[in-house]
Design an enzyme around this catalytic site. Structure first.
Site, mmCIF file in Angstrom:
data_model
loop_
_atom_site.group_PDB
_atom_site.id
_atom_site.type_symbol
_atom_site.label_atom_id
_atom_site.label_comp_id
_atom_site.label_asym_id
_atom_site.label_seq_id
_atom_site.Cartn_x
_atom_site.Cartn_y
_atom_site.Cartn_z
ATOM 1 N N SER A 39 45.407 39.991 38.587
ATOM 2 C CA SER A 39 44.114 39.334 38.686
ATOM 3 C C SER A 39 44.270 37.860 39.100
ATOM 4 O O SER A 39 44.827 37.576 40.149
ATOM 5 C CB SER A 39 43.353 39.481 37.365
ATOM 6 O OG SER A 39 41.989 39.209 37.538
ATOM 7 N N ASP A 154 40.588 45.584 39.279
ATOM 8 C CA ASP A 154 41.410 44.611 38.564
ATOM 9 C C ASP A 154 42.580 45.260 37.815
ATOM 10 O O ASP A 154 42.405 46.220 37.058
ATOM 11 C CB ASP A 154 40.516 43.877 37.562
ATOM 12 C CG ASP A 154 41.110 42.565 37.092
ATOM 13 O OD1 ASP A 154 42.284 42.568 36.687
ATOM 14 O OD2 ASP A 154 40.391 41.550 37.121
#
Length: 260
Positions: A39, A154
């Site tokens: 991320s 993510d």
């Protein structure tokens, strides 16, 4: 020579602190051979691996503003994300061009999650921009990245602290940086949004707790004055300072272990 890996956790706006850690490592001539991230950690780690200087990275990321990264999908509630993510991709392309992961100055990988299979995806080659874009695609916020039969979001959903992957890629010494283990006090949990964010952080934090001792040095960065999703100039600068402070605190231990 030891092969040193730097593993950077996700954590939304808390991830600016990674820049502060990098500043301290460079100032003390600690050379990193492998960079891994999830991320926000993938963004900072990817730019660093691509050869972007710390000063340039700070200028670029601190300069993030909503109008630069937000491209609203008006059908977000019924589609697969509120933000298209094209602005983020275009911004990254302006910085690193069409660079491939395998052509980075430092070895790099990042983590994404495949909703179609439930599997973790480790990007070790291919488009750097696509890999970062997939790793940072917060479910429901950014549209997923679709590659072949994969629906990528993510990486925090699968692995927010890929220390074991770094080991498998030959790392002898792993420095793990945790920016997401934060808990709000009872009087700070004032809205449904606070509850959702805190529950998400709890999941990621528990994963990090299970992995942190598998590295050699663990840097936990507390950021009481920074907001999880507030990508403002002041918050970014404050976050970087927290990163520097935490890295300096752990520096004697880090140098001693590297020497041993």
């Amino acid at each position: 020579m030891k092969k040193i890996a730097l593993v950077l956790s996700g954590g939304s706006a808390y991830g600016f602190a990674h820049i502060g850690v990098l500043k301290v490592l460079e100032k003390n001539n600690i050379k990193v051979d492998l960079v891994a991230g999830t991320s926000m950690g993938a963004i900072v780690g990817g730019l660093y691996a691509a050869g972007i200087t710390i000063d340039k990275m700070e200028e670029i990321l601190v300069g993030f503003s909503r109008n630069k990264i937000v491209d609203i999908n008006i059908f977000g509630l019924t589609d697969d994300g509120f933000l298209f993510g094209k602005k983020v991709s275009n911004l990254l392309k302006k910085i690193v061009g069409d660079k491939q992961i395998e052509d980075c100055e430092k070895q790099f990988f990042c983590i994404a999650s495949d909703l179609a299979s439930g599997e973790k995806v480790v990007f070790t080659k291919g488009s750097l921009v696509n890999a970062i874009r997939a790793s940072m695609s917060v479910p429901g916020v950014f549209k997923p990245v679709k590659i072949d039969n994969m629906v990528l979001v993510d990486g925090c959903a699968c692995d927010n602290f890929p220390i074991l992957d770094a080991r498998e890629m030959g790392a002898d010494f792993v420095i793990g940086v945790d920016v997401c283990t934060h808990y709000k006090k009872q009087n700070q949990l004032k809205s449904a949004f606070d509850i959702i964010v805190s529950a998400s952080n709890l999941t990621m934090s528990n994963w990090i707790k299970s992995q942190k001792d598998k590295g050699d040095v663990y840097i936990k960065i507390d950021q009481p004055k920074v907001s999880f999703l507030k990508f403002s100039y002041n918050d970014a600068i404050e976050s970087i300072k927290y990163g520097e402070k935490a890295a300096k605190k752990i520096l004697p231990e880090l140098l001693a272990k590297l020497k041993d």
